[in-house]
Structure formats: structure tokens, C-alpha cells
Design an enzyme around this catalytic site. Structure first.
Site, short mmCIF file in Angstrom:
data_model
loop_
_atom_site.label_atom_id
_atom_site.label_comp_id
_atom_site.label_asym_id
_atom_site.label_seq_id
_atom_site.Cartn_x
_atom_site.Cartn_y
_atom_site.Cartn_z
N GLY A 126 17.14 -2.10 -46.39
CA GLY A 126 18.32 -1.31 -46.56
C GLY A 126 18.80 -0.92 -48.05
O GLY A 126 20.05 -0.61 -48.17
N GLU B 41 8.24 -7.83 -44.46
CA GLU B 41 9.44 -6.88 -44.79
C GLU B 41 10.11 -7.97 -45.89
O GLU B 41 10.79 -8.71 -45.41
CB GLU B 41 10.50 -6.80 -43.63
CG GLU B 41 9.93 -5.90 -42.28
CD GLU B 41 10.92 -5.26 -41.66
OE1 GLU B 41 10.99 -4.25 -41.58
OE2 GLU B 41 11.77 -6.17 -41.31
N HIS C 227 12.80 -10.82 -36.79
CA HIS C 227 13.27 -9.72 -37.89
C HIS C 227 14.23 -10.72 -38.72
O HIS C 227 14.94 -11.63 -38.09
CB HIS C 227 13.99 -8.60 -37.12
CG HIS C 227 14.32 -7.58 -38.32
ND1 HIS C 227 15.47 -7.78 -39.14
CD2 HIS C 227 13.69 -6.68 -38.77
CE1 HIS C 227 15.38 -6.70 -40.01
NE2 HIS C 227 14.38 -5.91 -39.59
N GLU D 170 17.05 -10.36 -40.03
CA GLU D 170 18.29 -10.18 -39.37
C GLU D 170 18.73 -10.95 -38.21
O GLU D 170 19.55 -11.59 -38.22
CB GLU D 170 18.78 -8.74 -39.07
CG GLU D 170 18.82 -7.69 -40.45
CD GLU D 170 18.74 -6.17 -40.39
OE1 GLU D 170 18.61 -5.93 -39.13
OE2 GLU D 170 18.28 -5.75 -41.02
N GLY E 189 13.56 1.22 -40.76
CA GLY E 189 14.89 0.91 -40.19
C GLY E 189 15.96 2.26 -40.52
O GLY E 189 15.79 3.27 -39.77
N GLY E 190 16.37 2.52 -41.82
CA GLY E 190 17.53 3.50 -42.04
C GLY E 190 16.85 5.07 -41.60
O GLY E 190 17.19 5.96 -41.21
N ASN F 139 12.88 0.76 -36.04
CA ASN F 139 13.78 -0.10 -35.69
C ASN F 139 15.23 0.37 -35.92
O ASN F 139 15.54 0.51 -36.91
CB ASN F 139 13.49 -1.42 -36.49
CG ASN F 139 14.37 -2.41 -36.25
OD1 ASN F 139 15.17 -2.20 -35.32
ND2 ASN F 139 14.69 -3.43 -37.10
N TRP F 140 15.72 0.91 -34.77
CA TRP F 140 17.03 1.58 -34.85
C TRP F 140 18.29 0.70 -35.06
O TRP F 140 19.54 0.92 -35.52
CB TRP F 140 17.31 2.11 -33.58
CG TRP F 140 16.42 3.48 -33.27
CD1 TRP F 140 15.32 3.85 -34.05
CD2 TRP F 140 16.53 4.52 -32.21
NE1 TRP F 140 14.59 5.11 -33.61
CE2 TRP F 140 15.39 5.46 -32.58
CE3 TRP F 140 17.42 4.73 -31.39
CZ2 TRP F 140 15.29 6.49 -31.62
CZ3 TRP F 140 17.32 5.81 -30.61
CH2 TRP F 140 16.32 6.64 -30.70
N LYS F 141 17.95 -0.62 -34.95
CA LYS F 141 18.95 -1.78 -35.14
C LYS F 141 20.17 -1.39 -34.06
O LYS F 141 20.07 -1.00 -33.20
CB LYS F 141 19.26 -1.76 -36.73
CG LYS F 141 18.05 -2.14 -37.50
CD LYS F 141 18.57 -2.47 -38.91
CE LYS F 141 17.04 -2.82 -39.74
NZ LYS F 141 17.24 -3.13 -41.06
N SER G 38 12.83 -0.08 -46.96
CA SER G 38 13.08 0.91 -47.75
C SER G 38 12.06 1.73 -47.81
O SER G 38 11.85 2.59 -48.57
CB SER G 38 13.74 0.59 -49.06
OG SER G 38 14.83 -0.03 -48.92
P1 13P Z 1 14.90 -0.44 -43.77
O1 13P Z 1 14.05 0.92 -43.56
O2 13P Z 1 16.59 0.41 -43.61
O3 13P Z 1 15.17 -0.97 -45.25
O4 13P Z 1 15.32 -1.21 -42.87
C1 13P Z 1 13.60 -2.26 -42.62
C2 13P Z 1 13.73 -2.87 -41.78
O5 13P Z 1 14.54 -3.78 -41.54
C3 13P Z 1 12.95 -2.50 -40.34
O6 13P Z 1 12.79 -3.42 -39.58
#
Ligand code: 13P
Length: 251
Positions: free
Chosen positions: A173, A167, A95, A97, A228-229, A10-12, A207
Site C-alpha cells: 500500500g 510481501e 497476511h 495485516e 491489494g489496491g 486481496n480485497w481486504k 504495490s
Molecule cells: P497493495 O497491492 O495494496 O500494496 O497490497 C498488497 C497486499 O497486501 C496484498 O495482500
């Protein structure tokens, strides 16, 4: 039936078109472990370029959200019809967010799940508890409520066509990761809470990195990761994909 491991990036809100092409070229140049399904979800603006880059190869294309209607007066929104036209076959829904910053409700997620399925797009339904809920031992209540709401009224065979991502919000993050056994237990509880989830792939997110992926993916209930990251660089994403190799080979 064995559930195929699935790793989703998930590149956000990261990566321009040029950056998308560069990262996908690196990913495509790497030999991926057989039996591991890999999906990337770039921002909307990069989807056409991503589709071009992924035309050869096995990496599939996802989106990070979508509207439930096919078309209409919804300024700024993107529909399942539009995504499908771009070759998108996966979509992340609910998600944390989206829920926190864009007021996405359980009800909206439920409509989106149905719309995605109706258009041949696999929903990846994200659920998770806040830090406070975690401290107050309200995790199972929160995530089972979210899962039941997302799949309310769906036939079990349709639930089985979806993916769920657990999650914990406090882990996203933050560098904090849920203990593998703890994540396994939460995911097992979600699986047990909704009819049809028995064969659904359930991912862990929050994470997840190359260093902790193997331990998480060794858990019986954890079929993959929502990253994510660590999905923003080829080396760190590929390390997680590689960590899923053992799971793909387990009979
Ligand atoms: P991180 O891997 O950066 O913690 O993000 C997880 C996430 O929200 C994937 O959708």
C-alpha cells in the site's frame, strides 16, 4: 513442469455486496488470457454473492483468513467447513495485516495451513519483512523463518499443494515496490529453504500494478501476484492479469 501463473486479488476490508457484484461483472466480461489462473478474495460478507457471480467462468473464489477448527466457541471466526460450503477453494493465511493487527502467530498459521489442506482449500501463505528488517538486511532470515514455521512437519507433497506470497511489509500500500531482481532472489531463497517448495507457486505482493507487473512476472521465480489496491478496480486488476499472459505462454 511449468508453474501456471496465478494472480490473486486481496480485497481486504473493501466492497459491499452490491460493489462486489458490480466489480465481478466487469471482470467476468473481460476475456482473460488463457493459462493464467485468477482468484479473488472478497470480504466474508460478500462471498455468497461472489459465488453467484462467478458461477459461470474461470475466476475462482478465495477468503482472506480463516480459523483452523471446524466449529467451536470462537466468537467472530469462520471455519474451513463454512468456507468450503461457500465454494471457497483458496485462503490467504498469515497476511502481515493479520499478524500485526490480529496477533496471528507462525504457530496459528501452521495449524491453518493443515486445516485448509484437509478441506480442499489451497493455502496462500504470506511472508514478509518489516521496513526495519529490510534496512538491517534481515529479510532472508525473517521470511525463511516464517516459511519454515508455516510448513513445519508437513510432507513435501503437501507443501507442494500450497502457494507462498512474498510481501515486503514496507511495499504494501506504499507505492514502493521491491526491485524485480531483489524479489526474485528472496523468493528463490524461500523456495530453497523448505523441502517441497520447488514446484509451489510463489507470488510477489506489495504495490504491484499494471505498470510494474510485467517486469516482476518476467523473473524466473515469480509465478504471480497477490494484489491489494490494484485489485479493487477492474481495469487495474485486469492490467496485471494481462501482464501474466507472456509468462503463461513461455514454454
Ligand atoms: P497493495 O497491492 O495494496 O500494496 O497490497 C498488497 C497486499 O497486501 C496484498 O495482500
Amino acid at each position: 513442469m511449468r508453474r501456471r501463473p496465478l494472480i490473486v486479488g486481496n480485497w481486504k476490508m473493501h466492497k459491499t455486496i452490491a460493489e462486489t457484484r458490480a466489480l465481478l461483472r466487469e471482470l467476468r466480461a473481460a476475456p482473460l488470457p488463457p493459462g493464467v489462473e485468477v482468484v479473488v478474495a472478497p470480504p466474508f460478507t460478500a462471498l455468497p454473492a461472489a459465488r453467484e457471480e462467478l458461477r459461470e467462468g474461470t475466476i475462482e473464489l478465495g477468503a482472506q483468513t480463516m480459523h483452523q477448527a471446524n466449529h467451536g466457541p470462537y466468537t467472530g471466526e469462520i471455519s474451513p467447513v463454512m468456507l468450503h460450503e461457500l465454494g471457497v477453494r483458496w485462503v490467504i493465511l498469515g497476511h502481515s495485516e493479520r499478524r500485526a493487527y490480529f496477533s496471528e502467530t507462525d504457530d496459528a498459521v501452521a495449524h491453518k495451513v493443515r486445516a485448509a489442506l484437509a478441506h480442499g482449500i489451497t493455502p496462500i501463505v504470506a511472508v514478509g519483512e518489516t521496513a526495519t528488517e529490510h534496512e538491517e538486511h534481515a529479510t532472508l532470515t525473517r521470511v525463511t523463518l516464517q516459511a519454515r514455521a508455516a510448513f513445519a512437519g508437513l510432507a513435501p507433497e503437501d507443501v507442494g499443494r500450497c502457494v507462498v506470497a512474498y510481501e515486503p511489509i514496507w511495499a504494501i500500500g506504499s507505492g514502493l515496490v521491491e526491485e524485480p531482481a531483489g524479489a526474485n532472489a528472496v523468493i528463490g531463497s524461500i523456495r530453497a529453504a523448505v523441502e517441497g517448495l520447488e514446484q509451489t507457486r510463489m507470488l510477489y505482493g506489495g504495490s504491484m500494478k499494471g505498470e510494474n507487473a510485467a517486469a516482476l512476472l518476467a523473473q524466473p521465480e515469480i509465478d504471480g501476484g497477490l494484489i491489494g489496491g490494484a485489485s479493487l478496480q477492474a481495469a487495474s486488476f485486469l492490467a496485471i492479469v494481462e501482464a501474466a499472459r507472456a509468462r503463461a505462454q513461455t514454454p
